[in-house]
Design an enzyme around this catalytic site. Structure first.
Site, PDB file in Angstrom:
ATOM      1  N   TYR A  57       0.806  -1.220   0.000  1.00 53.54           N
ATOM      2  CA  TYR A  57       0.000   0.000   0.000  1.00 53.54           C
ATOM      3  C   TYR A  57       0.844   1.277   0.000  1.00 53.54           C
ATOM      4  O   TYR A  57       0.319   2.355  -0.251  1.00 53.54           O
ATOM      5  CB  TYR A  57      -1.008  -0.009   1.156  1.00 53.54           C
ATOM      6  N   ARG A 122     -10.466  -1.973 -13.140  1.00 55.94           N
ATOM      7  CA  ARG A 122     -11.031  -1.033 -12.146  1.00 55.94           C
ATOM      8  C   ARG A 122     -12.521  -0.804 -12.427  1.00 55.94           C
ATOM      9  O   ARG A 122     -13.328  -0.707 -11.504  1.00 55.94           O
ATOM     10  CB  ARG A 122     -10.300   0.319 -12.180  1.00 55.94           C
ATOM     11  N   THR A 128     -14.306   2.251  -4.447  1.00 60.68           N
ATOM     12  CA  THR A 128     -13.826   1.669  -3.183  1.00 60.68           C
ATOM     13  C   THR A 128     -14.926   1.300  -2.186  1.00 60.68           C
ATOM     14  O   THR A 128     -14.883   0.230  -1.592  1.00 60.68           O
ATOM     15  CB  THR A 128     -12.839   2.665  -2.515  1.00 60.68           C
ATOM     16  N   ARG A 139     -17.891  -5.001  -6.699  1.00 56.62           N
ATOM     17  CA  ARG A 139     -18.120  -4.431  -5.365  1.00 56.62           C
ATOM     18  C   ARG A 139     -19.569  -3.993  -5.186  1.00 56.62           C
ATOM     19  O   ARG A 139     -20.135  -4.088  -4.096  1.00 56.62           O
ATOM     20  CB  ARG A 139     -17.168  -3.254  -5.126  1.00 56.62           C
ATOM     21  N   GLU A 173       3.541  -3.509  -8.246  1.00 56.37           N
ATOM     22  CA  GLU A 173       2.830  -4.508  -7.435  1.00 56.37           C
ATOM     23  C   GLU A 173       3.102  -5.921  -7.944  1.00 56.37           C
ATOM     24  O   GLU A 173       3.286  -6.850  -7.155  1.00 56.37           O
ATOM     25  CB  GLU A 173       1.326  -4.212  -7.443  1.00 56.37           C
TER      26      GLU A 173
END
Ligand code: ADP
Ligand code: MG
Length: 204
Positions: A57, A122, A128, A139, A173
């Site tokens: 992060y 995304r 989020t 989500r 990442e």
């Protein structure tokens, strides 16, 4: 996308977080990224160490500031007073909570490749906070958490997935979580219809 690279070579990094694994969403998540035409080139299951979560992060040096600012703006939008006016102070709490959340059980790590992989993933993943993520996103469709609930309970918001925010973030990442020989380079048959210029292999 970097120079000399075709769009179809863009890569992104995804984590199915502990709640996603416990909710049996591994297949559903893979299905959604697969169906849009992306290619799975890396896949493994691990129980992350807190140090790796912190590195993950803080890979983007701006993440602490940006996440804190996003948070303060969110409180104000709802007419609430943020716990601090200092973005870094807020993110410090988020990061501690994230370490607890992300190390609570196994996670699934994936590298997906294809045109606009970062943005497409995304989009399918959603924003989020699950309460306000669009219907149709993962989500938005599969989880009901909110900042107001996670704040009350003093924990990270549970939103099933991590997905890289930019091509540069993805590259860093992927390096953090995967060795080069843990990823597989191969051609998918469907890439012909997605990317070939002439489409001359279809008719007999
Ligand atoms: P995203 O995962 O959508 O890229 P961020 O990078 O801003 O979101 O944050 C990383 C993760 O930290 C989020 O997915 C979420 O689990 C957690 N998180 C971020 N902001 C908050 C917050 N205000 N309260 C609780 N958890 C948060
Ligand atoms: Mg992020």
């Amino acid at each position: 996308m970097a120079k000399n690279k075709h769009h179809k070579e863009e890569r992104t990094f995804v984590i199915i977080k502990p709640d996603g694994v416990q909710r049996s969403l591994v297949g559903e998540v893979i299905k959604r990224y697969e169906k849009i035409g992306l290619k799975l080139i890396g896949l493994k299951i691990v129980i992350p160490k807190p140090e790796v979560i912190e590195t993950h992060y803080t890979i983007d040096p701006e993440w602490m500031r940006k996440t804190g600012e996003k948070n303060i703006a969110n409180y104000k939008k709802k007419g609430l007073t943020p716990p601090s006016e200092d973005p870094l102070e807020i993110t410090k709490i988020v990061l501690e909570n994230l370490k607890k959340y992300m190390t609570s059980g196994p996670v699934v790590l994936m590298v997906w490749q294809g045109a606009h992989a970062v943005g497409i993933v995304r989009k399918i993943t959603g924003t989020t906070e699950p309460l306000t993520s669009d219907v149709g996103t993962i989500r938005g469709d599969f989880v009901l958490d909110s900042y107001v609930m996670s704040d009350t309970d003093g924990r990270a918001v549970r939103n099933v997935l991590h997905a890289s925010g930019s091509v540069e973030e993805a590259e860093k990442e992927i390096k953090l979580w995967f060795k080069e020989n843990e990823m597989v380079n191969y051609r998918l048959v469907q890439e012909a219809i997605l990317y070939d210029v002439d489409l001359d292999g279809i008719l007999e």
